[in-house]
Design a protein around this motif. Sequence first.
Motif, mmCIF file in Angstrom:
data_model
loop_
_atom_site.group_PDB
_atom_site.id
_atom_site.type_symbol
_atom_site.label_atom_id
_atom_site.label_comp_id
_atom_site.label_asym_id
_atom_site.label_seq_id
_atom_site.Cartn_x
_atom_site.Cartn_y
_atom_site.Cartn_z
ATOM 1 N N VAL A 13 0.815 -1.211 0.000
ATOM 2 C CA VAL A 13 0.000 0.000 0.000
ATOM 3 C C VAL A 13 0.853 1.269 0.000
ATOM 4 O O VAL A 13 0.493 2.267 -0.613
ATOM 5 C CB VAL A 13 -1.008 -0.027 1.182
ATOM 6 C CG1 VAL A 13 -0.310 0.145 2.515
ATOM 7 C CG2 VAL A 13 -2.093 1.018 0.997
ATOM 8 N N LEU A 17 0.469 4.336 -2.703
ATOM 9 C CA LEU A 17 0.136 5.706 -2.300
ATOM 10 C C LEU A 17 1.255 6.686 -2.647
ATOM 11 O O LEU A 17 0.987 7.820 -3.051
ATOM 12 C CB LEU A 17 -0.188 5.760 -0.804
ATOM 13 C CG LEU A 17 -1.412 4.928 -0.361
ATOM 14 C CD1 LEU A 17 -1.580 4.989 1.148
ATOM 15 C CD2 LEU A 17 -2.692 5.373 -1.063
ATOM 16 N N THR A 18 2.498 6.237 -2.517
ATOM 17 C CA THR A 18 3.638 7.096 -2.874
ATOM 18 C C THR A 18 3.625 7.386 -4.373
ATOM 19 O O THR A 18 3.843 8.516 -4.809
ATOM 20 C CB THR A 18 4.971 6.432 -2.460
ATOM 21 O OG1 THR A 18 4.930 6.175 -1.051
ATOM 22 C CG2 THR A 18 6.166 7.322 -2.767
ATOM 23 N N ASP A 20 0.972 7.408 -6.248
ATOM 24 C CA ASP A 20 -0.132 8.356 -6.458
ATOM 25 C C ASP A 20 0.349 9.789 -6.240
ATOM 26 O O ASP A 20 0.056 10.679 -7.029
ATOM 27 C CB ASP A 20 -1.268 8.096 -5.451
ATOM 28 C CG ASP A 20 -2.125 6.894 -5.821
ATOM 29 O OD1 ASP A 20 -1.902 6.301 -6.888
ATOM 30 O OD2 ASP A 20 -3.026 6.562 -5.019
ATOM 31 N N HIS A 21 1.058 9.997 -5.138
ATOM 32 C CA HIS A 21 1.558 11.350 -4.826
ATOM 33 C C HIS A 21 2.425 11.880 -5.970
ATOM 34 O O HIS A 21 2.287 13.028 -6.383
ATOM 35 C CB HIS A 21 2.392 11.335 -3.537
ATOM 36 C CG HIS A 21 1.602 11.059 -2.299
ATOM 37 N ND1 HIS A 21 2.190 10.609 -1.136
ATOM 38 C CD2 HIS A 21 0.274 11.175 -2.032
ATOM 39 C CE1 HIS A 21 1.251 10.453 -0.208
ATOM 40 N NE2 HIS A 21 0.080 10.786 -0.728
ATOM 41 N N HIS A 54 -7.788 8.751 -4.495
ATOM 42 C CA HIS A 54 -6.743 8.503 -3.504
ATOM 43 C C HIS A 54 -7.277 8.755 -2.087
ATOM 44 O O HIS A 54 -7.113 7.929 -1.189
ATOM 45 C CB HIS A 54 -5.563 9.439 -3.816
ATOM 46 C CG HIS A 54 -4.420 9.384 -2.870
ATOM 47 N ND1 HIS A 54 -3.354 8.513 -3.032
ATOM 48 C CD2 HIS A 54 -4.146 10.109 -1.751
ATOM 49 C CE1 HIS A 54 -2.481 8.708 -2.046
ATOM 50 N NE2 HIS A 54 -2.935 9.670 -1.255
ATOM 51 N N GLU A 58 -7.818 6.009 0.876
ATOM 52 C CA GLU A 58 -7.096 6.169 2.145
ATOM 53 C C GLU A 58 -8.046 6.138 3.327
ATOM 54 O O GLU A 58 -7.797 5.475 4.322
ATOM 55 C CB GLU A 58 -6.349 7.514 2.166
ATOM 56 C CG GLU A 58 -4.975 7.459 1.582
ATOM 57 C CD GLU A 58 -4.177 8.740 1.826
ATOM 58 O OE1 GLU A 58 -2.955 8.621 1.893
ATOM 59 O OE2 GLU A 58 -4.770 9.838 1.937
ATOM 60 N N VAL A 62 -6.786 2.754 4.645
ATOM 61 C CA VAL A 62 -5.486 3.057 5.253
ATOM 62 C C VAL A 62 -5.662 3.681 6.638
ATOM 63 O O VAL A 62 -4.989 3.298 7.593
ATOM 64 C CB VAL A 62 -4.641 3.967 4.326
ATOM 65 C CG1 VAL A 62 -3.273 4.221 4.937
ATOM 66 C CG2 VAL A 62 -4.493 3.317 2.950
ATOM 67 N N GLU A 122 2.854 12.231 5.088
ATOM 68 C CA GLU A 122 2.565 10.796 4.988
ATOM 69 C C GLU A 122 3.835 10.002 4.684
ATOM 70 O O GLU A 122 4.088 8.981 5.316
ATOM 71 C CB GLU A 122 1.512 10.538 3.907
ATOM 72 C CG GLU A 122 0.124 10.988 4.324
ATOM 73 C CD GLU A 122 -0.961 10.615 3.332
ATOM 74 O OE1 GLU A 122 -2.111 10.538 3.757
ATOM 75 O OE2 GLU A 122 -0.658 10.427 2.132
ATOM 76 N N VAL A 146 -6.969 -0.887 -1.716
ATOM 77 C CA VAL A 146 -6.868 0.519 -2.116
ATOM 78 C C VAL A 146 -7.027 0.655 -3.630
ATOM 79 O O VAL A 146 -7.757 1.519 -4.113
ATOM 80 C CB VAL A 146 -5.526 1.126 -1.621
ATOM 81 C CG1 VAL A 146 -5.154 2.376 -2.397
ATOM 82 C CG2 VAL A 146 -5.623 1.447 -0.130
ATOM 83 N N LYS A 150 -10.013 2.694 -5.445
ATOM 84 C CA LYS A 150 -9.723 3.813 -6.347
ATOM 85 C C LYS A 150 -10.495 3.682 -7.660
ATOM 86 O O LYS A 150 -10.927 4.670 -8.237
ATOM 87 C CB LYS A 150 -8.217 3.892 -6.633
ATOM 88 C CG LYS A 150 -7.444 4.581 -5.535
ATOM 89 C CD LYS A 150 -5.943 4.434 -5.649
ATOM 90 C CE LYS A 150 -5.398 4.662 -7.015
ATOM 91 N NZ LYS A 150 -3.952 4.441 -7.091
#
Length: 195
Positions: A13, A17-18, A20-21, A54, A58, A62, A122, A146, A150
Amino acid sequence: MSDTNSAGTNVDVVDILTSDHQEMIALIGQIHSTPDARQRRDLADTLIAEIMRHAVAEEMYVYPAIEDHVPNGKEEVEHDKKEHDEIVKLMKRLEKVEPADQNFMELVQELEAQLTHHAGDEETEQFPKLRLHIPREKLVDLGQKVEKAKKLAPTRPHPSAPHSELFHKTVGPGVGMVDRLLDKLTHRQTGAKDD
């Protein structure tokens, strides 16, 4: 949009998420570099959709994991939700502004600052704690949840805040019908009968 091939791989995960950022920040870079107003609007709409997906994922998966496994997790999650709310308010404003308007780029810069701050928190604070306190298999499983969330999540910052806690408790994993449901809810706010 994600180039993270999570199907059948061991991506966790945090990786998702990283990534996505990074994609969100790259989209903002594209908005800055295009002189074409219509293209700016398209990129901004894509960015808004990515942020919503996202944030919903989360908050569904998350944040409960952080609350359950990370010391002071509840306080961290409260802080994150406040930041999500601020970002959503900003996106609502951005949606209403014409891309040729000077205010449009000012809002994009404000959004960039908030996103960079939120992602930085984060990535430097929470993600290492997730990896420290949650077994890898569970992080991989969370990553799959996740990615699924999404795909089903709403892509617009609706006035009734689709990422809110109440929304998730009501809709749960069935977020596929989110936009239709929200339309129904919006029409029901006056207390109209519903069958």
